[in-house]
Design a protein around this motif. Structure first.
Motif, PDB file in Angstrom:
ATOM      1  N   SER A  51     -23.210  92.128  10.364  1.00 22.77           N
ATOM      2  CA  SER A  51     -24.514  91.664   9.828  1.00 22.77           C
ATOM      3  C   SER A  51     -25.900  92.346  10.796  1.00 22.77           C
ATOM      4  CB  SER A  51     -24.614  90.145   9.808  1.00 22.77           C
ATOM      5  OG  SER A  51     -24.738  89.697  11.055  1.00 22.77           O
ATOM      6  N   ASP A 108     -25.355  93.558   0.942  1.00 25.84           N
ATOM      7  CA  ASP A 108     -26.227  92.403   0.291  1.00 25.84           C
ATOM      8  C   ASP A 108     -27.775  92.468   0.575  1.00 25.84           C
ATOM      9  OD1 ASP A 108     -26.971  89.905  -0.479  1.00 25.84           O
ATOM     10  OD2 ASP A 108     -26.182  88.632   1.019  1.00 25.84           O
ATOM     11  N   HIS A 109     -28.544  92.852  -0.255  1.00 28.88           N
ATOM     12  CA  HIS A 109     -28.333  92.627  -1.520  1.00 28.88           C
ATOM     13  C   HIS A 109     -28.940  94.055  -2.185  1.00 28.88           C
ATOM     14  CE1 HIS A 109     -29.768  91.083  -5.565  1.00 28.88           C
ATOM     15  NE2 HIS A 109     -30.836  91.667  -5.432  1.00 28.88           N
ATOM     16  N   GLU A 110     -29.640  94.746  -1.399  1.00 28.92           N
ATOM     17  CA  GLU A 110     -30.029  96.230  -2.064  1.00 28.92           C
ATOM     18  C   GLU A 110     -30.044  97.121  -0.944  1.00 28.92           C
ATOM     19  OE1 GLU A 110     -34.030  98.122  -4.293  1.00 28.92           O
ATOM     20  OE2 GLU A 110     -34.233  96.218  -3.791  1.00 28.92           O
ATOM     21  N   SER A 120     -25.009  91.961  -4.785  1.00 29.34           N
ATOM     22  CA  SER A 120     -24.338  91.072  -3.672  1.00 29.34           C
ATOM     23  C   SER A 120     -22.835  91.407  -3.587  1.00 29.34           C
ATOM     24  CB  SER A 120     -24.820  89.638  -3.426  1.00 29.34           C
ATOM     25  OG  SER A 120     -26.098  89.634  -3.203  1.00 29.34           O
ATOM     26  N   ALA A 159     -34.609  91.182   2.335  1.00 31.76           N
ATOM     27  CA  ALA A 159     -34.083  90.339   1.456  1.00 31.76           C
ATOM     28  C   ALA A 159     -34.939  89.855   0.485  1.00 31.76           C
ATOM     29  CB  ALA A 159     -33.503  89.085   2.309  1.00 31.76           C
ATOM     30  N   GLU A 176     -34.038  84.496  -0.892  1.00 30.36           N
ATOM     31  CA  GLU A 176     -32.903  84.675   0.079  1.00 30.36           C
ATOM     32  C   GLU A 176     -33.321  85.028   1.470  1.00 30.36           C
ATOM     33  OE1 GLU A 176     -30.112  83.168  -0.842  1.00 30.36           O
ATOM     34  OE2 GLU A 176     -30.697  83.009  -2.873  1.00 30.36           O
TER      35      GLU A 176
END
Length: 131
Positions: free
Chosen positions: A38, A85-87, A103, A125, A129
């Motif tokens: 992450s 996650d996410h784009e 996601s 994000a 979110e």
């Protein structure tokens, strides 16, 4: 294709990141990254934010969700399967080859044989979110 080689990452506000997806591997400003992983964990390992899992320190990393983060590595070709996650937008040698939104679904990309620079731009994000 395995993605367990050396990774780098860097973040930007706005669209300046587009100028950097094909910069040389040894360009300044890139930090080491782990994939899978992450952004916030990589920022902690790089010393850019404190341990966000201690008390209320997560607040000191909230700015990370507002940036586009580019992760990159060198690959030799094959089928690539990413879960982002996410784009995200995927680049091979600076050319966009895929765009993915979602996601819990995979993004699959075919990378030609030979040595290539793979870059994955993870977009900010969604407002719903932030973390």
């Amino acid at each position: 294709m395995t993605l367990d080689g050396a990774w780098q990452f860097r973040g930007w506000l706005g669209d300046e990141w587009r100028w950097h997806v094909s910069k040389p591997w040894d360009a300044p400003g890139w930090l080491p990254a782990r994939v899978p992983g992450s952004v916030v964990d990589d920022l902690m390992r790089a010393g850019e934010v404190p341990d966000v899992y201690f008390e209320r320190s997560s607040r000191l990393a909230e700015w990370a969700a507002e940036r586009t983060w580019v992760y990159r590595t060198r690959v030799t070709g094959g089928t690539l399967e990413l879960f982002v996650d996410h784009e995200a937008a995927v680049f091979v040698d600076g050319k966009e080859v895929a765009h993915h939104v979602g996601s819990f679904t995979a993004c699959r990309v075919e990378v030609p044989e030979g040595g290539h620079l793979l870059a994955v731009a993870i977009h900010p994000a969604p407002p719903s979110e932030p973390q």
